[in-house]
Design a protein around this motif. Structure first.
Motif, PDB file in Angstrom:
ATOM      1  N   ARG A  50     -10.577  -3.971  13.460  1.00  0.00           N
ATOM      2  CA  ARG A  50     -11.527  -3.150  14.232  1.00  0.00           C
ATOM      3  C   ARG A  50     -12.947  -3.318  13.680  1.00  0.00           C
ATOM      4  O   ARG A  50     -13.916  -3.363  14.428  1.00  0.00           O
ATOM      5  CB  ARG A  50     -11.079  -1.683  14.232  1.00  0.00           C
ATOM      6  CG  ARG A  50      -9.908  -1.432  15.172  1.00  0.00           C
ATOM      7  CD  ARG A  50      -9.572   0.035  15.320  1.00  0.00           C
ATOM      8  NE  ARG A  50      -8.885   0.575  14.170  1.00  0.00           N
ATOM      9  CZ  ARG A  50      -7.561   0.549  13.978  1.00  0.00           C
ATOM     10  NH1 ARG A  50      -6.778  -0.019  14.886  1.00  0.00           N
ATOM     11  NH2 ARG A  50      -7.022   1.064  12.904  1.00  0.00           N
ATOM     12  N   ARG A  74     -16.182  -4.754  15.824  1.00  0.00           N
ATOM     13  CA  ARG A  74     -17.463  -4.067  15.902  1.00  0.00           C
ATOM     14  C   ARG A  74     -18.640  -5.055  15.789  1.00  0.00           C
ATOM     15  O   ARG A  74     -19.715  -4.817  16.318  1.00  0.00           O
ATOM     16  CB  ARG A  74     -17.546  -3.085  14.718  1.00  0.00           C
ATOM     17  CG  ARG A  74     -17.857  -1.668  15.058  1.00  0.00           C
ATOM     18  CD  ARG A  74     -17.610  -0.757  13.847  1.00  0.00           C
ATOM     19  NE  ARG A  74     -16.448   0.075  14.077  1.00  0.00           N
ATOM     20  CZ  ARG A  74     -15.456   0.278  13.198  1.00  0.00           C
ATOM     21  NH1 ARG A  74     -15.472  -0.299  12.016  1.00  0.00           N
ATOM     22  NH2 ARG A  74     -14.453   1.052  13.515  1.00  0.00           N
ATOM     23  N   THR A  75     -18.407  -6.168  15.075  1.00  0.00           N
ATOM     24  CA  THR A  75     -19.502  -7.076  14.732  1.00  0.00           C
ATOM     25  C   THR A  75     -19.684  -8.242  15.711  1.00  0.00           C
ATOM     26  O   THR A  75     -20.685  -8.946  15.642  1.00  0.00           O
ATOM     27  CB  THR A  75     -19.264  -7.703  13.339  1.00  0.00           C
ATOM     28  OG1 THR A  75     -18.098  -8.536  13.405  1.00  0.00           O
ATOM     29  CG2 THR A  75     -19.051  -6.633  12.278  1.00  0.00           C
ATOM     30  N   ALA A 124     -21.591  -9.017  21.995  1.00  0.00           N
ATOM     31  CA  ALA A 124     -20.948  -8.560  23.238  1.00  0.00           C
ATOM     32  C   ALA A 124     -20.591  -9.720  24.165  1.00  0.00           C
ATOM     33  O   ALA A 124     -19.572  -9.686  24.850  1.00  0.00           O
ATOM     34  CB  ALA A 124     -21.862  -7.568  23.952  1.00  0.00           C
ATOM     35  N   LEU A 158     -16.910 -11.316  23.699  1.00  0.00           N
ATOM     36  CA  LEU A 158     -15.703 -10.479  23.699  1.00  0.00           C
ATOM     37  C   LEU A 158     -14.810 -10.759  24.905  1.00  0.00           C
ATOM     38  O   LEU A 158     -15.297 -10.895  26.026  1.00  0.00           O
ATOM     39  CB  LEU A 158     -16.092  -9.006  23.744  1.00  0.00           C
ATOM     40  CG  LEU A 158     -16.801  -8.395  22.542  1.00  0.00           C
ATOM     41  CD1 LEU A 158     -17.288  -6.989  22.911  1.00  0.00           C
ATOM     42  CD2 LEU A 158     -15.859  -8.330  21.346  1.00  0.00           C
ATOM     43  N   LEU A 187     -11.175  -0.919  22.270  1.00  0.00           N
ATOM     44  CA  LEU A 187     -12.331  -1.756  21.943  1.00  0.00           C
ATOM     45  C   LEU A 187     -13.628  -1.020  22.305  1.00  0.00           C
ATOM     46  O   LEU A 187     -14.611  -1.073  21.550  1.00  0.00           O
ATOM     47  CB  LEU A 187     -12.234  -3.099  22.684  1.00  0.00           C
ATOM     48  CG  LEU A 187     -13.317  -4.130  22.376  1.00  0.00           C
ATOM     49  CD1 LEU A 187     -13.365  -4.470  20.887  1.00  0.00           C
ATOM     50  CD2 LEU A 187     -13.087  -5.412  23.191  1.00  0.00           C
ATOM     51  N   ARG A 226     -16.610   0.187  19.618  1.00  0.00           N
ATOM     52  CA  ARG A 226     -18.005  -0.252  19.773  1.00  0.00           C
ATOM     53  C   ARG A 226     -18.918   0.856  20.294  1.00  0.00           C
ATOM     54  O   ARG A 226     -20.109   0.629  20.489  1.00  0.00           O
ATOM     55  CB  ARG A 226     -18.060  -1.478  20.686  1.00  0.00           C
ATOM     56  CG  ARG A 226     -17.360  -2.679  20.039  1.00  0.00           C
ATOM     57  CD  ARG A 226     -17.351  -3.883  20.947  1.00  0.00           C
ATOM     58  NE  ARG A 226     -18.672  -4.418  21.191  1.00  0.00           N
ATOM     59  CZ  ARG A 226     -19.236  -5.411  20.522  1.00  0.00           C
ATOM     60  NH1 ARG A 226     -18.590  -5.971  19.523  1.00  0.00           N
ATOM     61  NH2 ARG A 226     -20.442  -5.840  20.836  1.00  0.00           N
ATOM     62  N   ILE A 260     -16.963  -2.134  28.720  1.00  0.00           N
ATOM     63  CA  ILE A 260     -16.129  -3.192  28.135  1.00  0.00           C
ATOM     64  C   ILE A 260     -15.487  -4.038  29.236  1.00  0.00           C
ATOM     65  O   ILE A 260     -15.445  -5.274  29.159  1.00  0.00           O
ATOM     66  CB  ILE A 260     -15.032  -2.583  27.220  1.00  0.00           C
ATOM     67  CG1 ILE A 260     -15.610  -2.280  25.843  1.00  0.00           C
ATOM     68  CG2 ILE A 260     -13.826  -3.516  27.084  1.00  0.00           C
ATOM     69  CD1 ILE A 260     -16.021  -3.500  25.025  1.00  0.00           C
TER      70      ILE A 260
END
Ligand code: NI
Length: 256
Positions: free
Chosen positions: A183, A187-188, A191, A194, A225, A229, A236
């Motif tokens: 997780r 987060r890193t 975008a 993904l 997810l 974030r 998402i």
């Protein structure tokens, strides 16, 4: 609307109710599915994709089956790669956990398929397990990127894959209680890299963990997810759908 970027719809676990599974996916808002075609004669996923406008296919020899690949296999892959519904070559890569095929054979078969992907100009779908460094070394020669399927690495590996041009696809493992470092990695990731997937019938997300997984459950992974974030599930769904389109379809989907 959301994309399940990796499902094994040909699996025998769907033998009795495949149509209902697909209907439930649509009802849950899963409007696009990428069926993985590593089984049988390599065209199992293509057959499903031909039946449904919202299902797409991959083709490839899984590292588990590397020792079965022959010259004919490569000829068939090159041929099938031209099919309009084949979006990617995969899942291909290295699996040093099970070692079902000798490692040197796995590497050779992976290389041949990287060549086919480069020739066909299709992204690859990578399966890598306990073989990260060798996998990254081999993809160094590929002129384009692809998808790290069911990514379960840490933030450093995520960054390495992103720098190399890959998208990271998160599956049910993201929802498991002990997956805190995953997780943290999720987060890193930028975008625009993904993706979400089920890898069904395997690895069902919480609260279905331990049950047969199916494309509709990708919503649970997307929900997690989004929480990780700090954004909404709609955001998402939007960003992962857009990423999938950009990477694999390169044109707007007709139903969006
Ligand atoms: Ni898979």
């Amino acid at each position: 609307m959301i994309v399940d970027s990796h499902c094994h719809l040909d699996d025998e676990k769907f033998e009795g109710d495949r149509e209902q599974v697909i209907e439930r996916a649509l009802a849950a808002g899963v409007d696009t599915m990428m069926a993985i075609g590593t089984g049988g004669e390599l065209d199992v996923a293509i057959r499903q994709a031909e039946r449904y406008p919202f299902i797409y296919a991959t083709i490839g020899v899984h590292p588990h089956d590397a020792s079965k690949a022959t010259a004919e296999t490569y000829a068939r892959l090159r041929d099938l790669a031209q099919h309009p519904k084949v979006l990617a070559i995969g899942e291909i890569g290295l699996d040093y956990h099970y070692d079902f095929s000798p490692r040197d054979v796995q590497r050779a078969v992976f290389d041949r398929q990287l060549e086919i992907a480069a020739f066909a100009r299709k992204p690859i779908v990578i399966h890598t397990r306990e073989a990260w460094d060798d996998t990254m070394a081999q993809v160094a020669s590929l002129p384009h990127g692809g998808i790290m399927h069911c990514f379960t690495g840490d933030a450093a590996q995520a960054q390495q894959a992103v720098e190399r041009g890959f998208h990271l696809s998160f599956g049910g493992v993201l929802t498991f209680p002990k997956a805190e470092s995953l997780r943290e990695a999720a987060r890193t990731v930028p975008a625009d890299r993904l993706l979400v997937e089920t890898d069904c019938p395997y690895l069902a997300p919480v609260p279905y963990r331990g049950k047969r997984n199916e494309p509709a459950f990708v919503v649970e992974t997307a929900r997690r997810l989004a929480a990780v974030r700090g954004i909404t599930i709609e955001e998402i769904a939007d960003v992962t759908s857009r990423n999938f389109r950009t990477l694999c379809l390169q044109v707007p989907m007709t139903n969006s």
